[in-house]
Write an enzyme that holds these catalytic residues in place. Structure first.
Site, PDB file in Angstrom:
ATOM      1  N   GLY A   1      21.796  69.069 -36.661  1.00 12.59           N
ATOM      2  CA  GLY A   1      22.887  69.873 -37.196  1.00 12.59           C
ATOM      3  C   GLY A   1      22.600  71.360 -37.074  1.00 12.59           C
TER       4      GLY A   1
ATOM      5  N   ARG B   1      23.003  57.734 -34.047  1.00 11.75           N
ATOM      6  CA  ARG B   1      23.723  58.205 -32.857  1.00 11.75           C
ATOM      7  C   ARG B   1      23.050  59.426 -32.210  1.00 11.75           C
ATOM      8  NH1 ARG B   1      26.914  59.815 -37.172  1.00 11.75           N
ATOM      9  NH2 ARG B   1      27.286  62.057 -37.350  1.00 11.75           N
TER      10      ARG B   1
ATOM     11  N   CYS C   1      24.712  78.281 -50.247  1.00 15.97           N
ATOM     12  CA  CYS C   1      24.533  79.504 -49.459  1.00 15.97           C
ATOM     13  C   CYS C   1      25.123  80.732 -50.134  1.00 15.97           C
ATOM     14  CB  CYS C   1      25.128  79.324 -48.064  1.00 15.97           C
ATOM     15  SG  CYS C   1      26.798  78.621 -48.061  1.00 15.97           S
TER      16      CYS C   1
ATOM     17  N   ARG D   1      37.598  80.546 -47.308  1.00  8.72           N
ATOM     18  CA  ARG D   1      37.101  80.360 -45.930  1.00  8.72           C
ATOM     19  C   ARG D   1      37.873  81.313 -45.020  1.00  8.72           C
ATOM     20  NH1 ARG D   1      32.532  78.004 -45.231  1.00  8.72           N
ATOM     21  NH2 ARG D   1      33.197  76.051 -46.227  1.00  8.72           N
TER      22      ARG D   1
ATOM     23  N   HIS E   1      28.415  85.071 -44.465  1.00  6.36           N
ATOM     24  CA  HIS E   1      29.280  85.058 -45.650  1.00  6.36           C
ATOM     25  C   HIS E   1      29.307  86.449 -46.271  1.00  6.36           C
ATOM     26  CE1 HIS E   1      29.554  80.866 -45.190  1.00  6.36           C
ATOM     27  NE2 HIS E   1      28.929  80.438 -46.272  1.00  6.36           N
TER      28      HIS E   1
END
Length: 340
Positions: free
Chosen positions: A15, A42, A133, A239, A246
């Site tokens: 990720g 996967r 975060c 968002r 951010h």
């Protein structure tokens, strides 16, 4: 005496945050004796680079953590709920980036610049939680202010990049932007509404009190990290169509007078903080500057003239680095140096 070295694992290695954890381990010169990379079935069989070597990605299994000293998790809450206790039972210390363990009273929630002493609490469950975060970058700045002036109340509005949602969200912003600029149909799969050229005042699901889960994370985590339940905290999280970084508009009321000039000097001396505050010259923190950096940037430091002892701040940080991977590696460094 030879430097201690550790068998390390990254769970969720493929990720966005997992990739960055691997990079941060290498950049920090962390004393890795061996590194194992885990992900879902996967992703097994893929390879990733570390210190010039090609390492295989293995399927995460219940017995994956035998012989591992420290594991950095960024594989989602349900995976952490299942596998973090199994890793701890195998003698591994877990630094978990999900929200699964953050509010567990037996699990420390750590930002190294703020509450490094809390790391010692890992012994209770073998798990340390990495905060959200948006909370991390805020408390890095708020902590020195709170210790000097005492914070009474915080009002924060966030402007959070799509990378906080993951790789698919990054691709969605890219694809939507390209489609709109070429007058093509706009694909949408990750967010409930179009994110390109838009702002979404919803991060995570809505709760019964009308706030989102992300907003309440900021409230509850701030109390736990700063170790002060008396601070009033309210948040609105948004968002925005930015890939990385951010931003936060933070309004603070303190118990003692907090002259902006004094606060600016205090923050300039604080660990992990970079003050960029010269509005007349057009200098203030922006996501494009903070991206790829580990410091938390702060500017627009000014008095809130509507209240006594009020202060306004603009705070920016790379959410994948300091907001996730870097903070996790810094916790691992504290573990390696002082506890293992």
């Amino acid at each position: 005496m030879a430097e201690k070295s550790f068998h390390v694992a990254v769970a969720g290695a493929t990720g966005a945050v997992g990739n960055q954890m691997i990079a941060c381990l290498e950049e920090a010169g962390f004393p890795v004796r061996s590194l194992r990379l885990f992900a879902s079935a996967r992703s097994a069989g893929r390879t990733l680079r570390f210190r010039g070597e090609t390492l295989p990605v293995e399927e995460l299994r219940e017995d994956s953590f035998r012989g591992i000293d420290i594991a950095l998790f960024s594989a989602g809450g349900s995976v952490s709920e299942k596998f973090a206790p199994l890793a701890a039972a195998a003698g591994c210390v877990v630094v978990d980036n999900s929200s699964a363990w953050r509010m567990d009273p037996e699990v420390p929630l750590v930002v190294p610049e703020v509450n490094p002493h809390a790391v010692a609490g890992y012994r209770r469950k073998g798990i340390i939680a990495n905060p959200n975060c948006s909370t991390i970058q805020m408390v890095v700045v708020l902590n020195p202010i709170h210790r000097r002036y005492g914070i009474r109340r915080v009002v924060v509005s966030t402007y959070q990049s799509v990378s906080g949602t993951g790789k698919k969200a990054i691709e969605e912003l890219h694809d939507q932007t390209r489609a709109l600029l070429n007058f093509l149909p706009v694909p949408r799969a990750v967010y409930p509404h179009r994110i390109a050229f838009n702002c979404l005042p919803q991060i995570d699901r809505f709760l019964d009190n009308g706030y989102t889960k992300e907003e309440m994370k900021m409230v509850n985590e701030t109390h736990k990290i700063l170790e002060d339940e008396t601070i009033g905290v309210t948040a609105t999280t948004v968002r925005v169509p930015v890939f990385y970084g951010h931003s936060e508009a933070v309004n603070v009321e303190t118990r003692k007078p907090c002259p902006p000039e004094e606060v600016r000097e205090l923050l300039a001396r604080s660990p992990g903080v970079l003050v960029v505050d010269d509005p007349a010259a057009g200098r203030y923190p922006m996501p494009i500057d903070a991206a790829g950096q580990d410091l938390t940037w702060v500017g627009r430091i000014r008095r809130d003239e509507s209240v006594q002892n009020g202060l306004n701040l603009w705070i920016v940080a790379d959410n994948i680095r300091k907001g996730a991977a870097t903070n996790a590696v810094q916790i691992a460094q504290l573990l390696a140096r002082d506890h293992l």
